[in-house]
Write a protein that holds these residues in place. Structure first.
Motif, short mmCIF file in Angstrom:
data_model
loop_
_atom_site.label_atom_id
_atom_site.label_comp_id
_atom_site.label_asym_id
_atom_site.label_seq_id
_atom_site.Cartn_x
_atom_site.Cartn_y
_atom_site.Cartn_z
N ALA A 95 1.10 -1.22 0.28
CA ALA A 95 0.10 0.37 -0.20
C ALA A 95 0.79 0.90 -0.12
O ALA A 95 2.22 1.20 0.82
CB ALA A 95 -1.11 -0.08 1.03
N VAL A 96 0.94 1.80 -1.31
CA VAL A 96 1.20 3.71 -1.07
C VAL A 96 0.64 4.73 -1.42
O VAL A 96 -0.62 5.00 -1.65
CB VAL A 96 2.20 3.12 -2.48
CG1 VAL A 96 3.06 4.38 -3.05
CG2 VAL A 96 2.66 2.05 -2.85
N THR A 97 1.00 5.48 0.05
CA THR A 97 0.78 6.85 -0.62
C THR A 97 1.61 7.88 -0.95
O THR A 97 2.34 7.61 -0.76
CB THR A 97 0.69 7.09 1.11
OG1 THR A 97 -0.32 6.59 1.58
CG2 THR A 97 0.19 9.15 1.15
N LEU A 98 0.89 8.45 -1.89
CA LEU A 98 1.82 9.50 -2.77
C LEU A 98 1.28 11.17 -2.68
O LEU A 98 0.11 11.03 -3.19
CB LEU A 98 1.97 8.78 -4.52
CG LEU A 98 1.76 10.36 -5.62
CD1 LEU A 98 3.76 9.08 -5.37
CD2 LEU A 98 1.41 9.44 -6.72
N VAL A 99 2.66 11.20 -2.43
CA VAL A 99 2.25 12.99 -2.36
C VAL A 99 2.99 13.87 -3.24
O VAL A 99 4.41 13.36 -3.46
CB VAL A 99 3.37 13.17 -0.53
CG1 VAL A 99 2.87 14.56 0.09
CG2 VAL A 99 2.55 12.01 -0.12
N VAL B 66 -2.08 9.76 6.32
CA VAL B 66 -0.94 8.44 7.07
C VAL B 66 -1.30 8.56 8.21
O VAL B 66 -0.95 6.79 8.92
CB VAL B 66 0.62 8.38 7.27
CG1 VAL B 66 0.64 8.91 5.28
CG2 VAL B 66 0.99 9.92 7.70
N ALA B 67 -1.84 8.96 9.52
CA ALA B 67 -2.13 8.71 10.72
C ALA B 67 -3.48 8.63 10.99
O ALA B 67 -4.22 7.87 11.76
CB ALA B 67 -2.42 10.73 11.66
N ILE C 123 5.96 5.40 1.54
CA ILE C 123 5.18 7.04 1.19
C ILE C 123 6.29 6.97 0.24
O ILE C 123 7.27 7.40 0.25
CB ILE C 123 5.06 7.78 2.70
CG1 ILE C 123 4.63 7.21 3.76
CG2 ILE C 123 4.77 8.91 2.20
CD1 ILE C 123 4.47 7.62 4.64
N LEU C 124 5.58 8.16 -0.90
CA LEU C 124 6.63 8.14 -2.26
C LEU C 124 5.83 9.40 -2.35
O LEU C 124 5.06 10.25 -2.17
CB LEU C 124 5.71 7.09 -2.96
CG LEU C 124 6.65 7.68 -4.19
CD1 LEU C 124 8.04 7.05 -3.93
CD2 LEU C 124 6.68 6.64 -5.45
N GLU D 264 6.53 2.99 10.85
CA GLU D 264 6.83 1.15 10.30
C GLU D 264 6.57 1.26 8.45
O GLU D 264 7.65 0.66 8.22
CB GLU D 264 5.86 0.69 10.29
CG GLU D 264 5.46 0.39 11.63
CD GLU D 264 7.11 -0.56 12.52
OE1 GLU D 264 7.37 -0.83 11.93
OE2 GLU D 264 7.27 0.12 13.47
N ALA D 265 6.23 2.97 8.06
CA ALA D 265 6.24 2.14 6.78
C ALA D 265 8.26 3.20 5.95
O ALA D 265 8.93 4.10 6.93
CB ALA D 265 5.31 4.21 6.42
#
Length: 227
Positions: free
Chosen positions: A5-9, A44-45, A53-54, A76-77
């Motif tokens: 699972a990726v969060t892209l900023v 992310v919180a 996290i990208l 942990e990310a």
């Protein structure tokens, strides 16, 4: 590898949507997207904590604070910076703050996929031309290298300066501008340097420099992968 699972900023919505589409059939799934640091930290919180996290650091403020904020909110990310610019100072500060990688946006999707796989395996991944800065730990806030002591290998002071520039991945033109000499003079010194250390090219010279006192390994024993 299981799906990650990726969060892209990234401030560019089109880029976020494009990268999400490119990753659609791969193991990296962009499940959250954000255009600002505050929005990303809020995501992310939450309950859907990302594994990766990208983030493009452009416009988000000091890169050390950006990485530190994500580390605090989501310890942990893995955190990888994906930038449009190859900036030694920014990369050095990001790594010191705990980033797991620093990549450039002109990378192919296959190379990006492979690099992120290495990151998820615990490796550190950086661009070739800036890897020496991480290894040596000599990058200052302006992206330059602090001067190392001249080793007892028979190099002149000028040759030692050129070795330092080679570690930074500088071209002959950049070296000439930095040292205030002509490119022709750089070539003369470089030829002499290569002959003295029995190297056939600039890459071999940079590796020799790292192995002979021009770059102390302060990476804490971490494995280094070069993208």
């Amino acid at each position: 590898m299981q799906s990650v699972a990726v969060t892209l900023v990234d401030a560019n919505k089109l880029f976020r949507e494009g990268l999400k589409a490119l990753f659609a059939d791969r193991d990296f799934q962009i499940t959250q997207g954000a255009s600002s640091l505050d929005e990303a930290l809020s995501l992310v919180a939450g309950k859907d904590t990302p594994q990766l996290i990208l983030v493009d650091p452009a416009g988000l403020g000091d890169v050390s604070e950006v990485v530190g904020s994500f580390k605090s909110a989501c310890p942990e990310a893995r955190i990888v910076l994906l930038s449009t610019q190859l900036d030694a100072g920014v990369m050095a500060r990001a790594i010191q703050a705990g980033a797991d990688g620093f990549l450039i946006k002109d990378i192919s999707i296959d190379a990006l996929d492979q690099s992120l796989r290495l990151v998820m395996m615990g490796e550190k991944v950086f661009p070739t031309h800036l890897a020496a800065l991480l290894i040596s730990g000599r990058a200052n806030g302006n992206g330059a290298l602090d001067a190392p002591p001249v080793s007892g290998k028979g190099l002149s002071q000028r040759e030692a300066q050129i070795v330092r520039c080679l570690l930074n991945g500088d071209s002959n033109k950049i070296i000439a501008n930095h040292l205030n000499i002509t490119e022709a003079t750089v070539k003369v010194h470089l030829k002499s340097l290569l002959r003295k250390i029995n190297a056939s090219n600039r890459t071999q010279a940079a590796i020799w420099a790292l192995n002979n006192g021009f770059g102390e390994d302060t990476a804490g024993g971490n494995n280094l992968e070069i993208a």
